[in-house]
Design a protein around this motif. Structure first.
Motif, PDB file in Angstrom:
ATOM      1  N   MET A 167      -1.841   7.476   0.435  1.00 38.19           N
ATOM      2  CA  MET A 167      -1.463   8.392   1.503  1.00 38.19           C
ATOM      3  C   MET A 167      -1.983   7.965   2.873  1.00 38.19           C
ATOM      4  SD  MET A 167       0.620  10.839   0.711  1.00 38.19           S
ATOM      5  CE  MET A 167       1.651  10.444  -0.701  1.00 38.19           C
ATOM      6  N   GLU A 168      -2.670   6.834   2.935  1.00 39.54           N
ATOM      7  CA  GLU A 168      -3.109   6.308   4.226  1.00 39.54           C
ATOM      8  C   GLU A 168      -1.885   5.772   4.973  1.00 39.54           C
ATOM      9  OE1 GLU A 168      -6.695   5.694   5.232  1.00 39.54           O
ATOM     10  OE2 GLU A 168      -6.712   7.380   3.842  1.00 39.54           O
ATOM     11  N   GLY A 169      -1.810   6.067   6.256  1.00 37.92           N
ATOM     12  CA  GLY A 169      -0.671   5.541   7.000  1.00 37.92           C
ATOM     13  C   GLY A 169      -0.860   5.719   8.486  1.00 37.92           C
ATOM     14  N   ARG A 170       0.049   5.148   9.227  1.00 38.39           N
ATOM     15  CA  ARG A 170       0.041   5.293  10.684  1.00 38.39           C
ATOM     16  C   ARG A 170       1.474   5.508  11.103  1.00 38.39           C
ATOM     17  NH1 ARG A 170      -3.872   1.089  13.661  1.00 38.39           N
ATOM     18  NH2 ARG A 170      -3.551   2.701  15.216  1.00 38.39           N
ATOM     19  N   GLY A 171       1.679   6.427  12.011  1.00 38.59           N
ATOM     20  CA  GLY A 171       3.035   6.665  12.485  1.00 38.59           C
ATOM     21  C   GLY A 171       3.629   7.864  11.782  1.00 38.59           C
ATOM     22  N   VAL A 194       8.229   6.987  -3.100  1.00 39.20           N
ATOM     23  CA  VAL A 194       7.086   7.017  -2.178  1.00 39.20           C
ATOM     24  C   VAL A 194       6.096   5.933  -2.611  1.00 39.20           C
ATOM     25  CG1 VAL A 194       5.200   8.400  -1.234  1.00 39.20           C
ATOM     26  CG2 VAL A 194       7.380   9.506  -1.829  1.00 39.20           C
ATOM     27  N   ARG A 195       5.887   5.851  -3.924  1.00 37.77           N
ATOM     28  CA  ARG A 195       4.964   4.857  -4.462  1.00 37.77           C
ATOM     29  C   ARG A 195       5.467   3.431  -4.228  1.00 37.77           C
ATOM     30  NH1 ARG A 195       1.179   3.240  -8.030  1.00 37.77           N
ATOM     31  NH2 ARG A 195       1.793   1.862  -9.718  1.00 37.77           N
ATOM     32  N   THR A 196       6.740   3.185  -4.581  1.00 34.49           N
ATOM     33  CA  THR A 196       7.224   1.801  -4.475  1.00 34.49           C
ATOM     34  C   THR A 196       7.302   1.355  -3.014  1.00 34.49           C
ATOM     35  OG1 THR A 196       9.479   2.651  -4.666  1.00 34.49           O
ATOM     36  CG2 THR A 196       8.484   1.747  -6.639  1.00 34.49           C
ATOM     37  N   GLY A 201       4.719  -2.105   1.077  1.00 31.13           N
ATOM     38  CA  GLY A 201       4.416  -2.111   2.512  1.00 31.13           C
ATOM     39  C   GLY A 201       5.622  -1.754   3.355  1.00 31.13           C
ATOM     40  N   GLU A 202       6.544  -0.976   2.791  1.00 31.19           N
ATOM     41  CA  GLU A 202       7.785  -0.657   3.514  1.00 31.19           C
ATOM     42  C   GLU A 202       7.758   0.729   4.131  1.00 31.19           C
ATOM     43  OE1 GLU A 202      11.189  -1.190   0.991  1.00 31.19           O
ATOM     44  OE2 GLU A 202      10.697  -3.276   0.551  1.00 31.19           O
TER      45      GLU A 202
ATOM     46  N   VAL B 104      15.617   1.701  -1.440  1.00 36.66           N
ATOM     47  CA  VAL B 104      14.240   1.924  -1.877  1.00 36.66           C
ATOM     48  C   VAL B 104      14.064   1.106  -3.157  1.00 36.66           C
ATOM     49  CG1 VAL B 104      12.612   3.638  -2.747  1.00 36.66           C
ATOM     50  CG2 VAL B 104      14.154   4.215  -0.858  1.00 36.66           C
ATOM     51  N   PRO B 105      13.064   0.237  -3.202  1.00 38.65           N
ATOM     52  CA  PRO B 105      12.892  -0.599  -4.400  1.00 38.65           C
ATOM     53  C   PRO B 105      12.384   0.207  -5.587  1.00 38.65           C
ATOM     54  CG  PRO B 105      11.098  -0.984  -2.850  1.00 38.65           C
ATOM     55  CD  PRO B 105      12.051  -0.037  -2.176  1.00 38.65           C
TER      56      PRO B 105
END
Lengths: 270, 270
Positions: A167-171, A194-196, A201-202, B104-105
């Protein structure tokens, strides 16, 4: 009149003058889950206020609250609700919640007061939150409604599922989530995305992406046509954003409207 | 050949004779989350077995495992996978997972081995579980797949949401949940119905009702036409029941099939 919004995790009291103007406000963490002696806590919180009557709405009228106030059947408006106010001690009343029958019943406690106070006579109202309510109003009466566990599902998936590790992110990826909610595969599949996307890194901000997915699913499942939003500014801002992306017209109602309804209900007792 | 299914929470090893017959099986709780020294644990678990090679599949090939084995792109079958086996020490190999690209992969690790071993050449396979996989196979290759977080969503909603307070029940409401999953309002709304039906005493067993809702949503979103089920008897029984209610044809595959594929992959190394 003393108006009280007594919910699961918080207690909010408003002292109103004869014209219905709020002259004092008090808030505490004495939600019903934290309380055993309801008369005692009421005395402790606002015992020095002398206005009468005291009119309370929210989970205080549930089985876990002060006393259970039987649900009023839909359709219900000011009249039906005011006739079923439950007196729990001299001058102290609880506003009943509403029940909407169907194959599966739906219930609310507290939101009916906010809708009454907002003065909605016709249209669709959404009260976003832990358990979002979508309410159809006709001729000043709630005719039916449905609840979506959007806020709670977001919270438990974020805190307790494997998604919580990423759940770490920016933006802000909120609108990507709203768009995703329209893809095939359904919510259970979109969760895994959400996981994939995070693994690859997408996704700039998986948390807001997840939020967009659940709110997007709620709007698509519940929303038909324009909707009036009634809730905290933080939440209604998200719902406005998602609705705009989906071409759903929105209008903001006053989130403090419930106090006005409690005042009117109090006056109806006089 | 020594075949190992090394997952997140468990370790399963099979000693196979030259004909591919299982002659010994060992199982432990040494899943990858419990392990730091992978070569040491392998030695400790099966160091006395002398067969070669050792072929391992599952999360052991993930970033959190022994060593990351890069995902093989779909479409992929026996050939593509066997060419990308990752050697991590002399005679010890990891089977790579698959990735399915799209907006989404989607990814899998371990299920590809089960599907190979089941000998599916064409059709749709569902591997139910924490993260259920729906896999399209053509000409013996996995052409695409999608993951549904059904099992995990069921578990977190049951353990961590407000629904957890009302999971006591008697009897079986599973098929009521499957039917409910087709109603309007969507999954976020159907979750709340578990609460209201339980509150009203209208649901004999809220836990199985919730299970039916999520599995019903998965089947409706993922399933088109007949499906082959590959998983534990407890889970496939539920999926069979739900599928029958929805008119979806099912066939059961051998849940032990993965061992056969590991044996064949091991032989391809010789």
């Amino acid at each position: 009149v003393i108006a009280i919004d007594w919910g699961t995790t918080s207690f909010r009291a408003y002292r109103l003058d004869a014209a219905g103007k709020i002259v004092e406000t008090r808030t505490s963490a004495n939600g019903i889950l934290a309380v055993k002696d309801f008369p005692g806590v009421l005395q402790q919180e606002v015992g020095d206020w002398k206005e009468k009557p005291v009119v309370m709405s929210g989970m205080v009228g549930s089985r876990q609250g002060w006393q259970e106030a039987a649900y009023v059947e839909c359709p219900a408006g000011f009249e039906e609700i005011s006739q079923k106010l439950l007196q729990v001690q001299s001058g102290v009343w609880i506003v009943p919640g509403l029940i909407c029958r169907g194959d599966v019943p739906d219930v609310m406690r507290g939101e009916e007061t906010q809708i009454l106070g907002a003065g909605v006579t016709d249209g669709q109202v959404c009260l976003p939150g832990t358990h979002s309510k979508w309410v159809q109003v006709k001729g000043g009466k709630v005719v039916r409604f449905s609840t979506h566990m959007t806020g709670e599902v977001f919270a438990v998936m974020k805190q307790h599922s494997i998604l919580g590790r990423m759940m770490e992110g920016r933006g802000d990826s909120f609108l990507e989530g709203v768009a995703r909610s329209g893809d095939e595969g359904g919510l259970l599949h979109h969760f895994f995305g959400v996981r994939t996307r995070a693994l690859m890194g997408e996704c700039a901000d998986p948390s807001s992406y997840l939020s967009g997915i659940v709110i997007g699913h709620e709007l698509r499942a519940a929303g038909v046509g324009a909707v009036k939003l009634l809730g905290s500014p933080e939440l209604t801002r998200l719902y406005e954003k998602a609705a705009a992306a989906l071409g759903i017209e929105t209008e903001l109602l006053d989130p403090q409207a419930g106090v006005r309804a409690l005042f009117e209900l109090g006056r109806s007792l006089a």
